[in-house]
Scaffold this motif. Sequence first.
Motif, PDB file in Angstrom:
ATOM      1  N   ALA A 124     -14.006 -10.936  86.261  1.00  0.00           N
ATOM      2  CA  ALA A 124     -13.160 -11.766  85.398  1.00  0.00           C
ATOM      3  C   ALA A 124     -14.016 -12.300  84.246  1.00  0.00           C
ATOM      4  CB  ALA A 124     -12.540 -12.912  86.187  1.00  0.00           C
ATOM      5  N   VAL A 125     -13.930 -11.630  83.107  1.00  0.00           N
ATOM      6  CA  VAL A 125     -14.716 -11.994  81.931  1.00  0.00           C
ATOM      7  C   VAL A 125     -13.747 -12.205  80.769  1.00  0.00           C
ATOM      8  CG1 VAL A 125     -16.530 -11.241  80.335  1.00  0.00           C
ATOM      9  CG2 VAL A 125     -16.670 -10.620  82.752  1.00  0.00           C
ATOM     10  N   ASP A 126     -13.855 -13.363  80.113  1.00  0.00           N
ATOM     11  CA  ASP A 126     -13.013 -13.672  78.953  1.00  0.00           C
ATOM     12  C   ASP A 126     -13.903 -13.911  77.745  1.00  0.00           C
ATOM     13  OD1 ASP A 126     -10.508 -13.516  80.110  1.00  0.00           O
ATOM     14  OD2 ASP A 126     -10.399 -15.637  80.588  1.00  0.00           O
ATOM     15  N   GLU A 127     -13.637 -13.200  76.692  1.00  0.00           N
ATOM     16  CA  GLU A 127     -14.376 -13.341  75.443  1.00  0.00           C
ATOM     17  C   GLU A 127     -15.883 -13.296  75.675  1.00  0.00           C
ATOM     18  OE1 GLU A 127     -12.917 -16.819  73.446  1.00  0.00           O
ATOM     19  OE2 GLU A 127     -10.876 -16.042  73.370  1.00  0.00           O
ATOM     20  N   GLY A 128     -16.313 -12.406  76.568  1.00  0.00           N
ATOM     21  CA  GLY A 128     -17.727 -12.211  76.834  1.00  0.00           C
ATOM     22  C   GLY A 128     -18.332 -13.147  77.859  1.00  0.00           C
ATOM     23  N   ARG A 129     -17.563 -14.112  78.367  1.00  0.00           N
ATOM     24  CA  ARG A 129     -18.070 -15.083  79.331  1.00  0.00           C
ATOM     25  C   ARG A 129     -17.439 -14.868  80.700  1.00  0.00           C
ATOM     26  NH1 ARG A 129     -16.829 -20.793  77.171  1.00  0.00           N
ATOM     27  NH2 ARG A 129     -17.377 -21.196  79.321  1.00  0.00           N
ATOM     28  N   TYR A 130     -18.275 -15.039  81.742  1.00  0.00           N
ATOM     29  CA  TYR A 130     -17.765 -14.948  83.109  1.00  0.00           C
ATOM     30  C   TYR A 130     -16.940 -16.192  83.408  1.00  0.00           C
ATOM     31  CZ  TYR A 130     -20.535 -10.849  84.065  1.00  0.00           C
ATOM     32  OH  TYR A 130     -21.045  -9.581  84.045  1.00  0.00           O
TER      33      TYR A 130
END
Length: 153
Positions: A124-130
Amino acid sequence: MIVCAQGVVVKGSEQRYLPGRRAWIKVRSRTTAEGIIGAVTGQVESPSSLLLGRYDDAGRLRFLAHATSLAPGARRELVGRLRAAGVEHPWHGRKFSADWGRTGELEHQPVWPELVAEFQGDTAVDEGRYRHLVRFVRLREDVTAEHVPAFGG
């Protein structure tokens, strides 16, 4: 069984969805990756957890993930290896959320971004962040910060 990019949901073939109940089993897909240790919670001499980052294409250290509390063995592995950084650190004065989507700030101590950590996290990664906490696996003595993949890459 329902398969998605972030894992598998397992249920009986005749089992219906039961709102508000955890009747199905969710098995998250997990992977390991590398991040640069950019800050710690707790004291630099005895860190509680790690804040990991990666450099973007413009050379800025970007926040990537927050690790769970370190096990005693991991803390011992880091003792004497982390160096406190001052106002010249890219994260000096930056505020991090205590958890994804929650209010509250995470108190942290910036360290020189020179050590690379291998971590395990779900996909689950959003905009490059976990989105979820990751788990520190080990220091990568064989990898330098310059060789960690670019943020978002």
